[in-house]
Motif scaffolding. Sequence first.
Motif, short mmCIF file in Angstrom:
data_model
loop_
_atom_site.label_atom_id
_atom_site.label_comp_id
_atom_site.label_asym_id
_atom_site.label_seq_id
_atom_site.Cartn_x
_atom_site.Cartn_y
_atom_site.Cartn_z
N ARG A 100 0.84 -1.21 0.00
CA ARG A 100 0.00 0.00 0.00
C ARG A 100 0.87 1.25 0.00
O ARG A 100 0.59 2.22 -0.70
N LEU A 101 1.95 1.23 0.77
CA LEU A 101 2.86 2.38 0.84
C LEU A 101 3.43 2.69 -0.54
O LEU A 101 3.46 3.85 -0.97
N ARG A 102 3.86 1.67 -1.25
CA ARG A 102 4.42 1.87 -2.60
C ARG A 102 3.38 2.47 -3.54
O ARG A 102 3.68 3.39 -4.31
N ARG A 103 2.14 1.97 -3.48
CA ARG A 103 1.07 2.53 -4.33
C ARG A 103 0.78 3.98 -3.97
O ARG A 103 0.57 4.81 -4.85
N GLN A 104 0.79 4.30 -2.68
CA GLN A 104 0.53 5.68 -2.25
C GLN A 104 1.64 6.63 -2.74
O GLN A 104 1.36 7.72 -3.21
N VAL A 105 2.89 6.21 -2.61
CA VAL A 105 4.01 7.04 -3.06
C VAL A 105 3.90 7.26 -4.56
O VAL A 105 4.06 8.38 -5.06
N ALA A 106 3.59 6.20 -5.31
CA ALA A 106 3.46 6.32 -6.77
C ALA A 106 2.32 7.28 -7.14
O ALA A 106 2.50 8.16 -7.98
N ALA A 107 1.17 7.12 -6.50
CA ALA A 107 0.01 7.95 -6.83
C ALA A 107 0.26 9.42 -6.48
O ALA A 107 -0.04 10.32 -7.28
N GLN A 108 0.79 9.67 -5.29
CA GLN A 108 1.03 11.06 -4.87
C GLN A 108 2.13 11.72 -5.70
O GLN A 108 2.05 12.90 -6.03
N SER A 109 3.16 10.96 -6.06
CA SER A 109 4.25 11.50 -6.87
C SER A 109 3.75 11.82 -8.28
O SER A 109 4.10 12.86 -8.85
#
Length: 168
Positions: free
Chosen positions: A40-49
């Motif tokens: 989930r953390l990786r998906r959040q970083v990707a989406a926010q970036s």
Amino acid sequence: MAEMTGEARVVALDRLRPGDIADCSGELLDVVFGWADFARLRRQVAAQSAAAGLTGTRLDDFVLAVHEIAANAIVHAGAGGRLILRRAASGLRCLVADTIPKGTVSCPAPRSADMRETAAAVAAGAEPGEPIGADSGRGLWLAATLADELSITSGPDSTIVSLYMRLD
């Protein structure tokens, strides 16, 4: 938590904000994480970036660099960490702090490699400067290679890794 200093600015990680999305101006994420939160953390970083304007291979490189540093926080600190993703001058900055108080930290001397071993490793596809002969230990090297900037600040309470990527 610890402070990170550099030139004329100080980044403090002593406040936790409720929720995954920080409400402070410029902050995109402020999360505490462990292994269970990793995908989930990786998906959040990707989406926010991506929402902040990072695209293409630079987006992929930044997400992978952040992933490596977050994994290091879990593996080496033993519990998890805290990630803050924020807008920075013409780019994005990600701060990853471990959550385990540290004692005295010692760094082993760099491994001196035989020049034949180095040449053989480079001929086999290793990049110059890449750690030789290790199955692990490339996370920091990889993150430093992928991001535009990487810095590490270690203190008695925490280690903070800062990654920066320009929005091009």
